[in-house]
Design a protein around this motif. Structure first.
Motif, PDB file in Angstrom:
ATOM      1  N   LYS A  56       0.826  -1.197   0.000  1.00  0.00           N
ATOM      2  CA  LYS A  56       0.000   0.000   0.000  1.00  0.00           C
ATOM      3  C   LYS A  56       0.868   1.259   0.000  1.00  0.00           C
ATOM      4  CE  LYS A  56      -3.507   2.480   2.641  1.00  0.00           C
ATOM      5  NZ  LYS A  56      -4.328   2.516   3.876  1.00  0.00           N
ATOM      6  N   ALA A  57       1.897   1.266   0.832  1.00  0.00           N
ATOM      7  CA  ALA A  57       2.786   2.429   0.896  1.00  0.00           C
ATOM      8  C   ALA A  57       3.510   2.634  -0.435  1.00  0.00           C
ATOM      9  CB  ALA A  57       3.796   2.260   2.027  1.00  0.00           C
ATOM     10  N   TRP A  58       3.985   1.544  -1.019  1.00  0.00           N
ATOM     11  CA  TRP A  58       4.709   1.650  -2.278  1.00  0.00           C
ATOM     12  C   TRP A  58       3.788   2.092  -3.405  1.00  0.00           C
ATOM     13  CZ3 TRP A  58       9.159   2.822  -3.795  1.00  0.00           C
ATOM     14  CH2 TRP A  58       9.651   2.493  -5.058  1.00  0.00           C
ATOM     15  N   LYS A  59       2.539   1.620  -3.386  1.00  0.00           N
ATOM     16  CA  LYS A  59       1.565   2.049  -4.387  1.00  0.00           C
ATOM     17  C   LYS A  59       1.330   3.556  -4.275  1.00  0.00           C
ATOM     18  CE  LYS A  59      -3.181   1.324  -6.002  1.00  0.00           C
ATOM     19  NZ  LYS A  59      -4.461   0.610  -5.802  1.00  0.00           N
ATOM     20  N   THR A  60       1.272   4.054  -3.047  1.00  0.00           N
ATOM     21  CA  THR A  60       1.086   5.484  -2.846  1.00  0.00           C
ATOM     22  C   THR A  60       2.247   6.275  -3.436  1.00  0.00           C
ATOM     23  OG1 THR A  60      -0.190   5.108  -0.817  1.00  0.00           O
ATOM     24  CG2 THR A  60       0.757   7.291  -1.103  1.00  0.00           C
ATOM     25  N   VAL A  61       3.454   5.761  -3.260  1.00  0.00           N
ATOM     26  CA  VAL A  61       4.628   6.411  -3.850  1.00  0.00           C
ATOM     27  C   VAL A  61       4.482   6.509  -5.365  1.00  0.00           C
ATOM     28  CG1 VAL A  61       7.116   6.213  -4.245  1.00  0.00           C
ATOM     29  CG2 VAL A  61       6.175   5.709  -1.981  1.00  0.00           C
ATOM     30  N   GLN A  62       4.015   5.426  -5.976  1.00  0.00           N
ATOM     31  CA  GLN A  62       3.869   5.408  -7.435  1.00  0.00           C
ATOM     32  C   GLN A  62       2.804   6.398  -7.903  1.00  0.00           C
ATOM     33  OE1 GLN A  62       6.260   3.591  -8.954  1.00  0.00           O
ATOM     34  NE2 GLN A  62       6.790   3.217  -6.826  1.00  0.00           N
ATOM     35  N   VAL A  63       1.705   6.485  -7.172  1.00  0.00           N
ATOM     36  CA  VAL A  63       0.641   7.425  -7.562  1.00  0.00           C
ATOM     37  C   VAL A  63       1.120   8.868  -7.369  1.00  0.00           C
ATOM     38  CG1 VAL A  63      -1.718   8.191  -7.108  1.00  0.00           C
ATOM     39  CG2 VAL A  63      -1.165   5.760  -7.014  1.00  0.00           C
ATOM     40  N   ALA A  64       1.855   9.119  -6.286  1.00  0.00           N
ATOM     41  CA  ALA A  64       2.384  10.460  -6.037  1.00  0.00           C
ATOM     42  C   ALA A  64       3.297  10.926  -7.164  1.00  0.00           C
ATOM     43  CB  ALA A  64       3.149  10.489  -4.713  1.00  0.00           C
ATOM     44  N   ARG A  65       3.938   9.963  -7.850  1.00  0.00           N
ATOM     45  CA  ARG A  65       4.864  10.279  -8.934  1.00  0.00           C
ATOM     46  C   ARG A  65       4.237  10.131 -10.322  1.00  0.00           C
ATOM     47  NH1 ARG A  65       9.914   6.654  -6.557  1.00  0.00           N
ATOM     48  NH2 ARG A  65      10.622   8.152  -4.966  1.00  0.00           N
ATOM     49  N   HIS A  66       2.951   9.896 -10.383  1.00  0.00           N
ATOM     50  CA  HIS A  66       2.301   9.645 -11.667  1.00  0.00           C
ATOM     51  C   HIS A  66       2.520  10.834 -12.610  1.00  0.00           C
ATOM     52  CE1 HIS A  66      -0.751   8.680 -14.663  1.00  0.00           C
ATOM     53  NE2 HIS A  66      -0.830   7.474 -14.128  1.00  0.00           N
ATOM     54  N   PRO A  67       2.932  10.591 -13.843  1.00  0.00           N
ATOM     55  CA  PRO A  67       3.246  11.694 -14.763  1.00  0.00           C
ATOM     56  C   PRO A  67       2.065  12.589 -15.101  1.00  0.00           C
ATOM     57  CG  PRO A  67       3.248   9.565 -15.912  1.00  0.00           C
ATOM     58  CD  PRO A  67       3.201   9.266 -14.448  1.00  0.00           C
ATOM     59  N   ASP A  68       0.839  12.081 -14.965  1.00  0.00           N
ATOM     60  CA  ASP A  68      -0.336  12.890 -15.283  1.00  0.00           C
ATOM     61  C   ASP A  68      -0.917  13.605 -14.067  1.00  0.00           C
ATOM     62  OD1 ASP A  68      -0.208  12.139 -17.950  1.00  0.00           O
ATOM     63  OD2 ASP A  68      -1.442  10.352 -17.635  1.00  0.00           O
ATOM     64  N   ARG A  69      -0.275  13.451 -12.923  1.00  0.00           N
ATOM     65  CA  ARG A  69      -0.778  14.075 -11.700  1.00  0.00           C
ATOM     66  C   ARG A  69      -0.763  15.603 -11.836  1.00  0.00           C
ATOM     67  NH1 ARG A  69      -1.656  11.990  -6.748  1.00  0.00           N
ATOM     68  NH2 ARG A  69      -1.541  13.369  -4.948  1.00  0.00           N
ATOM     69  N   PRO A  70      -1.846  16.291 -11.416  1.00  0.00           N
ATOM     70  CA  PRO A  70      -1.852  17.755 -11.492  1.00  0.00           C
ATOM     71  C   PRO A  70      -0.683  18.352 -10.717  1.00  0.00           C
ATOM     72  CG  PRO A  70      -4.052  16.936 -11.003  1.00  0.00           C
ATOM     73  CD  PRO A  70      -3.126  15.761 -10.892  1.00  0.00           C
ATOM     74  N   GLN A  71      -0.149  19.447 -11.238  1.00  0.00           N
ATOM     75  CA  GLN A  71       0.989  20.105 -10.622  1.00  0.00           C
ATOM     76  C   GLN A  71       0.606  21.489 -10.106  1.00  0.00           C
ATOM     77  OE1 GLN A  71       4.566  19.878 -13.000  1.00  0.00           O
ATOM     78  NE2 GLN A  71       4.130  17.788 -13.662  1.00  0.00           N
ATOM     79  N   PHE A  72       1.558  22.147  -9.501  1.00  0.00           N
ATOM     80  CA  PHE A  72       1.310  23.414  -8.816  1.00  0.00           C
ATOM     81  C   PHE A  72       0.519  24.406  -9.669  1.00  0.00           C
ATOM     82  CE2 PHE A  72       3.088  27.780  -8.151  1.00  0.00           C
ATOM     83  CZ  PHE A  72       2.359  28.076  -7.000  1.00  0.00           C
ATOM     84  N   LEU A  73       0.969  24.671 -10.879  1.00  0.00           N
ATOM     85  CA  LEU A  73       0.297  25.676 -11.706  1.00  0.00           C
ATOM     86  C   LEU A  73      -1.105  25.262 -12.103  1.00  0.00           C
ATOM     87  CD1 LEU A  73       3.215  26.981 -13.971  1.00  0.00           C
ATOM     88  CD2 LEU A  73       2.131  28.117 -12.016  1.00  0.00           C
ATOM     89  N   ASP A  74      -1.366  23.947 -12.164  1.00  0.00           N
ATOM     90  CA  ASP A  74      -2.725  23.470 -12.431  1.00  0.00           C
ATOM     91  C   ASP A  74      -3.652  23.866 -11.290  1.00  0.00           C
ATOM     92  OD1 ASP A  74      -1.906  22.126 -14.818  1.00  0.00           O
ATOM     93  OD2 ASP A  74      -1.133  20.482 -13.587  1.00  0.00           O
ATOM     94  N   TYR A  75      -3.182  23.686 -10.058  1.00  0.00           N
ATOM     95  CA  TYR A  75      -3.996  24.032  -8.891  1.00  0.00           C
ATOM     96  C   TYR A  75      -4.185  25.544  -8.788  1.00  0.00           C
ATOM     97  CZ  TYR A  75      -3.744  19.246  -7.153  1.00  0.00           C
ATOM     98  OH  TYR A  75      -3.876  17.885  -7.015  1.00  0.00           O
ATOM     99  N   VAL A  76      -3.141  26.293  -9.065  1.00  0.00           N
ATOM    100  CA  VAL A  76      -3.235  27.750  -8.984  1.00  0.00           C
ATOM    101  C   VAL A  76      -4.307  28.276  -9.931  1.00  0.00           C
ATOM    102  CG1 VAL A  76      -2.029  29.913  -9.498  1.00  0.00           C
ATOM    103  CG2 VAL A  76      -0.877  28.123  -8.194  1.00  0.00           C
ATOM    104  N   SER A  77      -4.351  27.749 -11.140  1.00  0.00           N
ATOM    105  CA  SER A  77      -5.303  28.250 -12.128  1.00  0.00           C
ATOM    106  C   SER A  77      -6.748  27.927 -11.768  1.00  0.00           C
ATOM    107  CB  SER A  77      -4.972  27.688 -13.515  1.00  0.00           C
ATOM    108  OG  SER A  77      -5.136  26.282 -13.543  1.00  0.00           O
ATOM    109  N   GLU A  78      -6.975  26.877 -10.992  1.00  0.00           N
ATOM    110  CA  GLU A  78      -8.335  26.471 -10.639  1.00  0.00           C
ATOM    111  C   GLU A  78      -8.788  27.027  -9.291  1.00  0.00           C
ATOM    112  OE1 GLU A  78     -10.581  24.914 -12.389  1.00  0.00           O
ATOM    113  OE2 GLU A  78      -9.248  24.703 -14.109  1.00  0.00           O
TER     114      GLU A  78
END
Length: 274
Positions: free
Chosen positions: A9-31
């Motif tokens: 479970k912990a390792w899966k979380t690491v992988q999701v946290a690093r997912h290439p399509d995960r929204p990034q800082f500027l995505d959140y700022v714009s919304e």
């Protein structure tokens, strides 16, 4: 079997946290914010694309927003140095924090980095000193400070903008003193033990909330990259509520509460429960 399941479970979380399509800082700022105007340079050496910050509005209120941006394409990743800040990035944020204090602007920081850039040039220009000054400055700001872990929160690179009155994590983000691979390389002399290290580090949002390191966890379902708008809407509600709770407090009282929040780390008041 239970430990193996927890590790997975912990390792899966690491992988999701690093997912290439995960929204990034500027995505959140714009919304989440409006009228965002980025400010550049540390007035000492140069600008750092890994650290972005500037003035914005949250539901009409003027605020200061600072965060790490990683980029997606190869060109963007190079432009933003993969989200790994140089000293000038932290010194730029110091300048913005000073401005926020001067004009009484609440500060929102957003963490998403593998860690501060470890290159020789960065060390020669005072990487450790720049981060240390950030820690001292954020500890003493009179205005409200709210930090959010968006993806990876790695080492001093993360804590450099992570000292706050409230720390929020997305449910598939991670926050740790070192990466699982780095930890495994030190303890077991091989990065192949990263999955085991990810469990030992207790880097997931649920564990950190139980330990009192973070105040709130935003449920992102299968991942923020799956339902980005829903996650951003949830985060905006939490950020707005946190600001509403913090603003009525006396500035000195708020600073003291922030200090006490930090001082309880490592004490008997913290402990991971089963």
């Amino acid at each position: 079997m239970k430990n193996k399941a927890a590790q997975s479970k912990a390792w899966k979380t690491v992988q999701v946290a690093r997912h290439p399509d995960r929204p990034q800082f500027l995505d959140y700022v714009s919304e989440i914010f409006t009228e965002f105007d980025a400010l550049h340079g540390d007035r000492l050496y140069g600008d750092d694309g890994a650290m972005i910050g500037g003035l914005a509005r949250l539901d009409g209120q003027a605020v200061m927003v600072v965060g790490q941006h990683r980029g997606r394409s190869t060109r963007e990743k190079l432009q933003h140095n993969f989200g790994m800040c140089n000293p000038e990035g932290y010194r730029k944020s110091q300048r913005l924090f000073d401005m926020a204090e001067r004009f009484n602007l609440p500060v929102f920081t957003f963490v998403d980095t593998m860690g501060a850039y470890p290159g020789v040039g960065a060390e020669e220009r005072g990487q450790a000193e720049a981060i240390a000054v950030n820690l001292a400055q954020l500890s003493n700001l009179k205005v409200p400070v709210i930090a959010t872990i968006l993806g990876e929160g790695g080492s001093g690179g993360a804590i450099g903008i992570g000292v706050a009155d409230r720390v929020i994590m997305l449910s598939h983000s991670i926050y740790s003193v070192i990466s699982p691979e780095g930890c495994a390389s030190i303890l077991w002399k091989t990065a192949e033990k990263a999955e085991q290290a990810s469990e030992a580090l207790a880097l997931t949002a649920d564990k950190l909330q139980k330990m009192g390191i973070v105040e709130e966890v935003i449920d992102e379902g299968e991942g923020a990259h799956v339902n980005p708008q829903e996650v951003m809407d949830k985060l905006k509600v939490v950020l707005t509520k946190a600001l509403q709770d913090l603003q009525p407090m006396d500035a000195d009282e708020r600073c003291e509460a922030r200090y006490q929040r930090l001082m309880k780390f490592g004490s008997d008041n913290l402990g991971l429960t089963a």
